[in-house]
Design an enzyme around this catalytic site. Structure first.
Site, PDB file in Angstrom:
ATOM      1  N   SER A 145       0.705  -1.167  -0.167  1.00  0.00           N
ATOM      2  CA  SER A 145       0.170  -0.043   0.219  1.00  0.00           C
ATOM      3  C   SER A 145       1.075   1.379   0.120  1.00  0.00           C
ATOM      4  O   SER A 145       1.641   1.278  -1.073  1.00  0.00           O
ATOM      5  CB  SER A 145      -1.325  -0.184   1.098  1.00  0.00           C
ATOM      6  N   ASP A 221      -9.824  -5.253  -3.530  1.00  0.00           N
ATOM      7  CA  ASP A 221      -9.297  -4.360  -2.723  1.00  0.00           C
ATOM      8  C   ASP A 221     -10.071  -3.537  -2.561  1.00  0.00           C
ATOM      9  O   ASP A 221     -10.577  -2.716  -3.603  1.00  0.00           O
ATOM     10  CB  ASP A 221      -8.060  -4.158  -3.312  1.00  0.00           C
ATOM     11  N   HIS A 254      -7.322  -5.883   0.737  1.00  0.00           N
ATOM     12  CA  HIS A 254      -6.060  -5.096   1.047  1.00  0.00           C
ATOM     13  C   HIS A 254      -5.453  -5.674   2.155  1.00  0.00           C
ATOM     14  O   HIS A 254      -4.400  -5.212   2.634  1.00  0.00           O
ATOM     15  CB  HIS A 254      -6.814  -3.686   1.315  1.00  0.00           C
TER      16      HIS A 254
END
Lengths: 276, 276
Positions: A145, A221, A254
């Site tokens: 991320s 995600d 995620h």
């Protein structure tokens, strides 16, 4: 460097050190996994950059990377996501200030005094690791991320510094998405020209090195369409003729369950590049 | 059963469900890992019992078990360590009350109303799992610390119920160590005769089934000499001529880094027994 955790893991040691960073001008924690092969000689080092809100702990407790690091003989270094402490500027939001350093060198007050994560990751930390551990100067870098953004931008901005780079669910174009626009405006000011050297899609325009990029992204995600936008990385790599392996995984979100599912393939890929 | 988490992981799904337990008379969470093979047919189930202070989350986020469950085609069910909620008795200490159910059926007030973890684990939960998931009735059971005690005692007290049992760093003789003495006095009262059916070393005296025990123990475990005392399990197994594989691992402590390092071997061992 003061060792504050020392735990046997997959035949090696998952340690955590605390040290004063002169670049960050504060104390910071860094986790070091030493695989069993570290008893016999020097090994390559994979640096791991975590995402928003994380410390050095998230990756070492949740990703299950030690198993693969022990299999391939790779040291894995996981760091904090910002400077921290009482004298360090902060913001109540989860996506600015402590826990949200965005792996850049801030130029704006009140951030510029401590928020210099890019120089910490690219310069101070490797020097420290290579001086204090059985490490070669073969380096790889990866992250998740915000940390995927950090891995891509730091590798692209430092040709010759890394043998390999990969990312999970990275923020590939921070100058075009809400997380990045907020953080860059605060840390770097409103002149968008200054943002370019911290945006992977911009850095690809002028990259002097064709370091292949490995990127994994979950299709379920929750931040895919608003913050991550992997299609912008694909377009930038196509435009620049830069080698990219972008894998889209149906169903994955995620979380660290996604990272854990594919970290073994990333470590194998880094080990091949770093030892090749 | 209400599904409250659903995350892709190693080709399968790490889910968490919330349901009302009639045995515990409260709502409780249970984590279910469904490996990719669950799409094709029914699979054996490994039940995991965690240690003091844990919920269903610790094992699923830290042990890295999903990789091996996917490799061997085993469903893994991880549960909470006690009944919980506003109407459930509790104690401020970490080793009594919520988070410290000790996998027994309490007989003393105020605990007896909800603290019936033994019946929940041995009866209610397997019936629920086998009715709602693609599960066979081949069951294995394992756990860590207080959960290792739970796995050993529940398997020994229910001949024919499990095909395999193992434990990490178990409390093998709770009636002889401080954690167990405190909990058993509270939950079961001061008559030590009532403690015997919740102590693995006592149950081995009369075990009707020769289910082989696999036990891993770290030699640097901070609770080794005071609370765990694996030598008492070795003596009880020798006395009863009960098959035991007890492995002592130099350097390893009581943490999930230890569990993660050896959970793969446990899952392989359970898979062989459950499918054999």
């Amino acid at each position: 460097m003061e060792r504050i955790e020392h735990r046997a893991c997959f035949g090696g040691w998952q340690d955590v050190y605390r040290h004063h960073s002169s670049v960050l001008d504060c104390a910071t924690n860094v986790a070091v996994y030493l695989p069993p092969q570290a008893r016999q000689g020097r090994l390559p080092v994979l640096y791991w950059l975590s995402g928003l809100t994380c410390t050095e702990q998230n990756f070492i407790t949740k990703a299950g990377a030690q198993r693969y690091a022990a299999e391939h003989g790779v040291i894995v270094v996981a760091l904090d996501t910002s400077p921290r402490g009482e004298g360090v500027a902060d913001d109540p939001a989860y996506d600015l200030g402590q826990g949200a350093g965005f792996y850049l060198n801030a130029t704006e007050p009140p951030w510029a005094a401590h928020y210099r994560m890019r120089d910490y990751v690219a310069d101070e930390l490797p020097a420290l690791i290579e001086a204090n551990f059985p490490a070669t100067d073969a380096r790889g870098i990866s992250g998740h991320s915000m940390g995927g953004h950090g891995a891509l931008t730091i590798a692209l901005a430092h040709p010759g510094r890394y043998r390999s780079v990969s990312a999970f669910s990275p923020i590939v174009a921070p100058a075009q998405v809400p997380w990045g626009e907020k953080a860059f405006a605060a840390y770097l000011g409103h002149d968008r020209a200054a943002w370019r050297c911290h945006d992977a899609t911009e850095l690809l325009r002028t990259a002097r090195e064709r370091l292949p990029l490995l990127v994994d992204q979950g299709e379920a995600d929750e931040f895919l369409a608003t913050q991550l936008r992997p299609e912008l990385l694909r377009e930038a790599c196509t435009r620049a003729n830069h080698p990219l392996t972008l894998r889209l995984h149906p169903g994955y979100d995620h979380s660290y369950y996604f990272v854990a599912s594919f970290i073994g393939e990333h470590i194998a890929w880094h080990a091949r590049a770093m030892k090749g």
